[in-house]
Write a protein that holds these residues in place. Structure first.
Motif, PDB file in Angstrom:
ATOM      1  N   TYR A 106       0.863  -1.190   0.000  1.00  0.00           N
ATOM      2  CA  TYR A 106       0.000   0.000   0.000  1.00  0.00           C
ATOM      3  C   TYR A 106       0.893   1.231   0.000  1.00  0.00           C
ATOM      4  CZ  TYR A 106       0.929  -0.045   5.046  1.00  0.00           C
ATOM      5  OH  TYR A 106       1.541  -0.057   6.275  1.00  0.00           O
ATOM      6  N   GLU A 107       0.342   2.346  -0.500  1.00  0.00           N
ATOM      7  CA  GLU A 107       1.124   3.568  -0.654  1.00  0.00           C
ATOM      8  C   GLU A 107       0.658   4.708   0.230  1.00  0.00           C
ATOM      9  OE1 GLU A 107       0.665   4.090  -4.877  1.00  0.00           O
ATOM     10  OE2 GLU A 107       2.582   3.116  -5.263  1.00  0.00           O
ATOM     11  N   SER A 108      -0.442   4.508   0.948  1.00  0.00           N
ATOM     12  CA  SER A 108      -0.960   5.553   1.833  1.00  0.00           C
ATOM     13  C   SER A 108      -1.828   4.907   2.902  1.00  0.00           C
ATOM     14  CB  SER A 108      -1.786   6.576   1.045  1.00  0.00           C
ATOM     15  OG  SER A 108      -2.994   5.979   0.598  1.00  0.00           O
ATOM     16  N   ARG A 109      -2.107   5.647   3.951  1.00  0.00           N
ATOM     17  CA  ARG A 109      -2.991   5.119   5.000  1.00  0.00           C
ATOM     18  C   ARG A 109      -4.403   4.914   4.479  1.00  0.00           C
ATOM     19  NH1 ARG A 109      -0.850   8.161  10.478  1.00  0.00           N
ATOM     20  NH2 ARG A 109       1.238   7.344  10.268  1.00  0.00           N
ATOM     21  N   ALA A 164      -2.733  -5.177  -5.480  1.00  0.00           N
ATOM     22  CA  ALA A 164      -2.385  -3.752  -5.449  1.00  0.00           C
ATOM     23  C   ALA A 164      -1.610  -3.382  -6.704  1.00  0.00           C
ATOM     24  CB  ALA A 164      -1.559  -3.453  -4.207  1.00  0.00           C
ATOM     25  N   GLN A 165      -1.860  -2.182  -7.216  1.00  0.00           N
ATOM     26  CA  GLN A 165      -1.239  -1.699  -8.442  1.00  0.00           C
ATOM     27  C   GLN A 165      -1.208  -2.839  -9.476  1.00  0.00           C
ATOM     28  OE1 GLN A 165       0.565  -0.723  -5.317  1.00  0.00           O
ATOM     29  NE2 GLN A 165      -0.916   0.915  -5.505  1.00  0.00           N
ATOM     30  N   PRO A 197      -4.094   1.830 -11.583  1.00  0.00           N
ATOM     31  CA  PRO A 197      -5.099   1.857 -10.511  1.00  0.00           C
ATOM     32  C   PRO A 197      -4.488   1.341  -9.206  1.00  0.00           C
ATOM     33  CG  PRO A 197      -5.988   0.815 -12.487  1.00  0.00           C
ATOM     34  CD  PRO A 197      -4.515   0.964 -12.684  1.00  0.00           C
ATOM     35  N   ASP A 198      -5.114   1.706  -8.097  1.00  0.00           N
ATOM     36  CA  ASP A 198      -4.589   1.306  -6.794  1.00  0.00           C
ATOM     37  C   ASP A 198      -4.851  -0.160  -6.463  1.00  0.00           C
ATOM     38  OD1 ASP A 198      -3.510   3.841  -6.043  1.00  0.00           O
ATOM     39  OD2 ASP A 198      -5.562   4.542  -5.718  1.00  0.00           O
ATOM     40  N   VAL A 258     -10.265  -0.266  -8.157  1.00  0.00           N
ATOM     41  CA  VAL A 258     -10.429   0.791  -7.156  1.00  0.00           C
ATOM     42  C   VAL A 258      -9.295   1.801  -7.258  1.00  0.00           C
ATOM     43  CG1 VAL A 258     -10.654   1.303  -4.694  1.00  0.00           C
ATOM     44  CG2 VAL A 258     -11.513  -0.877  -5.592  1.00  0.00           C
ATOM     45  N   ASP A 259      -9.648   3.064  -7.272  1.00  0.00           N
ATOM     46  CA  ASP A 259      -8.681   4.145  -7.107  1.00  0.00           C
ATOM     47  C   ASP A 259      -9.015   4.860  -5.816  1.00  0.00           C
ATOM     48  OD1 ASP A 259      -6.586   4.430  -9.058  1.00  0.00           O
ATOM     49  OD2 ASP A 259      -8.170   4.718 -10.559  1.00  0.00           O
TER      50      ASP A 259
END
Length: 197
Positions: A17-20, A40-41, A58-59, A72-73
């Motif tokens: 993951y790249e953010s909370r 993810a990605q 996309p996330d 999901v983004d």
């Protein structure tokens, strides 16, 4: 940005993951009983859109038990209305639709639900609970009682400190359900999912 790795019980593997905010969406997907795959990605989209060449990763990609795919983004609510963000999301949604996939622009969840899921995530691994108590907890919970009542009913067999993790694990695994919009505590009412043990 706050990056790291989350161990997903759904796939029994690490998910980056790249953010909370992205971590929160991954945890909610991991908690959802109908989600059977999380990536993810997952891929890079490349194509023409709005008169120019676009690239977008996309996330997340979520796969449901029925085979449905959701891309999901994740973006903070304050950025969702920005024209550049909207253009990319509209373009991504259109491409997803061509494949029969859903698209979700996600900006957060109810704070209490997210707090409960974050707490329960600590009990997602079966190795953190006393497995021999699972059947007993389900049997007692079949009476539609509270967390505290389950703990008291099993006091002769195990202390509450060993029973509570089993309850939390069963909530995580969707073998028990509770009102996630309220804090999980001794007064939380439990229901056995499916009505049996």
């Amino acid at each position: 940005f706050y990056s790291g790795w989350y161990w997903s019980a759904t796939g029994e593997r690490l998910v980056v993951y790249e953010s909370r905010l992205e971590l929160a969406r991954i945890m909610l997907a991991d908690f959802a009983p109908d989600v059977v795959g999380i990536a993810a990605q997952p891929f890079q989209l490349v194509g023409r859109g709005g008169g120019r060449l676009r690239r977008h990763v996309p996330d997340l990609l979520l796969v449901s038990v029925d085979g449905a795919v959701t891309v999901v983004d994740v973006k903070p609510a304050s950025r969702l209305a920005l024209p550049k963000v909207r253009e990319v999301f509209d373009w991504t949604e259109g491409l997803c639709a061509l494949r029969g996939w859903s698209f979700e622009a996600w900006c957060g969840a109810d704070a209490q639900v997210l707090a409960n899921v974050t707490f329960l995530a600590g009990f997602r691994r079966r190795s953190v609970v006393r497995e021999e108590l699972i059947g007993a907890v389900l049997a007692v919970a079949a009476q539609t009682v509270t967390v505290g009542e389950v703990e008291r009913a099993l006091l002769q067999r195990a202390p509450a400190a060993l029973v509570r993790p089993v309850v939390c694990h069963l909530l995580w695994c969707a073998r028990l359900s509770a009102d996630m919009s309220r804090p999980i505590d001794q007064g939380t009412e439990l229901t056995v999912v499916g009505g049996g043990t």
